[in-house]
Scaffold this active site. Structure first.
Site, PDB file in Angstrom:
ATOM      1  N   TYR A  55     -24.452   5.534   3.060  1.00  0.00           N
ATOM      2  CA  TYR A  55     -23.885   5.649   1.857  1.00  0.00           C
ATOM      3  C   TYR A  55     -22.923   7.112   1.720  1.00  0.00           C
ATOM      4  O   TYR A  55     -22.477   7.310   0.580  1.00  0.00           O
ATOM      5  CB  TYR A  55     -24.737   5.612   0.599  1.00  0.00           C
ATOM      6  CG  TYR A  55     -25.083   3.900   0.341  1.00  0.00           C
ATOM      7  CD1 TYR A  55     -24.268   3.471  -0.338  1.00  0.00           C
ATOM      8  CD2 TYR A  55     -25.994   3.304   1.060  1.00  0.00           C
ATOM      9  CE1 TYR A  55     -24.342   1.948  -0.470  1.00  0.00           C
ATOM     10  CE2 TYR A  55     -26.085   2.107   0.963  1.00  0.00           C
ATOM     11  CZ  TYR A  55     -25.418   1.208   0.142  1.00  0.00           C
ATOM     12  OH  TYR A  55     -25.659  -0.066   0.086  1.00  0.00           O
ATOM     13  N   GLY A  57     -20.753   9.504   2.230  1.00  0.00           N
ATOM     14  CA  GLY A  57     -19.424   9.612   2.853  1.00  0.00           C
ATOM     15  C   GLY A  57     -18.444   8.508   2.011  1.00  0.00           C
ATOM     16  O   GLY A  57     -18.925   7.869   1.015  1.00  0.00           O
ATOM     17  N   GLY A  59     -17.320   5.079   1.172  1.00  0.00           N
ATOM     18  CA  GLY A  59     -17.699   3.664   1.255  1.00  0.00           C
ATOM     19  C   GLY A  59     -19.445   3.601   1.094  1.00  0.00           C
ATOM     20  O   GLY A  59     -20.062   4.636   1.004  1.00  0.00           O
ATOM     21  N   HIS A  75     -25.620   8.080  -6.133  1.00  0.00           N
ATOM     22  CA  HIS A  75     -24.339   8.935  -6.638  1.00  0.00           C
ATOM     23  C   HIS A  75     -23.244   7.927  -6.687  1.00  0.00           C
ATOM     24  O   HIS A  75     -22.564   7.748  -7.581  1.00  0.00           O
ATOM     25  CB  HIS A  75     -24.235  10.105  -5.721  1.00  0.00           C
ATOM     26  CG  HIS A  75     -22.847  11.061  -5.948  1.00  0.00           C
ATOM     27  ND1 HIS A  75     -21.725  10.806  -5.059  1.00  0.00           N
ATOM     28  CD2 HIS A  75     -22.930  11.763  -6.899  1.00  0.00           C
ATOM     29  CE1 HIS A  75     -20.924  11.582  -5.737  1.00  0.00           C
ATOM     30  NE2 HIS A  75     -21.546  12.399  -6.770  1.00  0.00           N
ATOM     31  N   ASP A  76     -23.191   7.042  -5.635  1.00  0.00           N
ATOM     32  CA  ASP A  76     -21.936   6.038  -5.611  1.00  0.00           C
ATOM     33  C   ASP A  76     -22.195   5.164  -6.751  1.00  0.00           C
ATOM     34  O   ASP A  76     -21.254   4.824  -7.336  1.00  0.00           O
ATOM     35  CB  ASP A  76     -22.134   5.250  -4.386  1.00  0.00           C
ATOM     36  CG  ASP A  76     -21.607   5.877  -3.118  1.00  0.00           C
ATOM     37  OD1 ASP A  76     -21.129   7.301  -3.090  1.00  0.00           O
ATOM     38  OD2 ASP A  76     -21.972   5.483  -2.095  1.00  0.00           O
ATOM     39  N   ASP A 119     -22.684  14.508 -10.241  1.00  0.00           N
ATOM     40  CA  ASP A 119     -22.616  15.533  -9.158  1.00  0.00           C
ATOM     41  C   ASP A 119     -24.084  16.239  -9.227  1.00  0.00           C
ATOM     42  O   ASP A 119     -24.510  16.546  -8.168  1.00  0.00           O
ATOM     43  CB  ASP A 119     -21.337  16.130  -9.257  1.00  0.00           C
ATOM     44  CG  ASP A 119     -20.139  15.341  -8.846  1.00  0.00           C
ATOM     45  OD1 ASP A 119     -20.210  14.197  -8.468  1.00  0.00           O
ATOM     46  OD2 ASP A 119     -18.971  15.859  -8.893  1.00  0.00           O
TER      47      ASP A 119
END
Length: 145
Positions: A55, A57, A59, A75-76, A119
């Site tokens: 996860y 990076g 995608g 985070h995604d 973030d």
């Protein structure tokens, strides 16, 4: 070059980018990278997280490989929730400070606050999680199903 000239040049470049068919680059990655450096006290370069696990990076799929990868998935997911509220997380700039080696959001409301919180939470999570070099640049097609 004078700061005013740089500002004009930046404005022209952003205007041209918006007018073109080229997709916009993520603008807040610089801020996020600085938050990561704040939280981990500069112990690890920001790019060390750019191709880690399933996860960290661009995608993401499958089961996170470890605690650090779970930070990236969270985070995604946080960015996904911000997107559902009409925010554009990779394009949203916000106000923050590094206070006693802790990223602290100054933005009070809206998308700026939501994205900043995503973030800051991720940067703190990265700083606490162990970094396993064998999970950097893994074969995601094999390990992230």
């Amino acid at each position: 070059m004078y700061p005013a000239h740089l500002l004009v040049l930046l404005t022209v470049c952003v205007s041209l980018l918006e007018a073109s068919s080229i997709p916009a680059r993520p603008l807040n990655l610089y801020q996020f990278g600085n938050m990561i450096q704040c939280a981990n006290h500069g112990r690890r370069p920001t790019l060390a997280y750019a191709d880690y696990g399933c996860y960290c990076g661009a995608g993401g799929s499958g089961t996170p490989v470890d605690e650090l990868d779970r930070c990236c998935k969270a985070h995604d997911d946080c960015y996904g929730e911000a997107g559902k509220k009409g925010c554009y997380p990779t394009l949203t700039l916000y106000s923050w400070q590094c206070i006693e080696k802790t990223p602290t959001c100054n933005s009070k409301t809206g998308c700026e606050r939501s994205v900043c919180d995503c973030d800051a939470t991720a940067a703190k999570c990265f700083a606490k999680a162990p970094y396993n070099k064998k999970n950097y640049n893994i074969d995601t097609e094999k390990r992230c199903q």
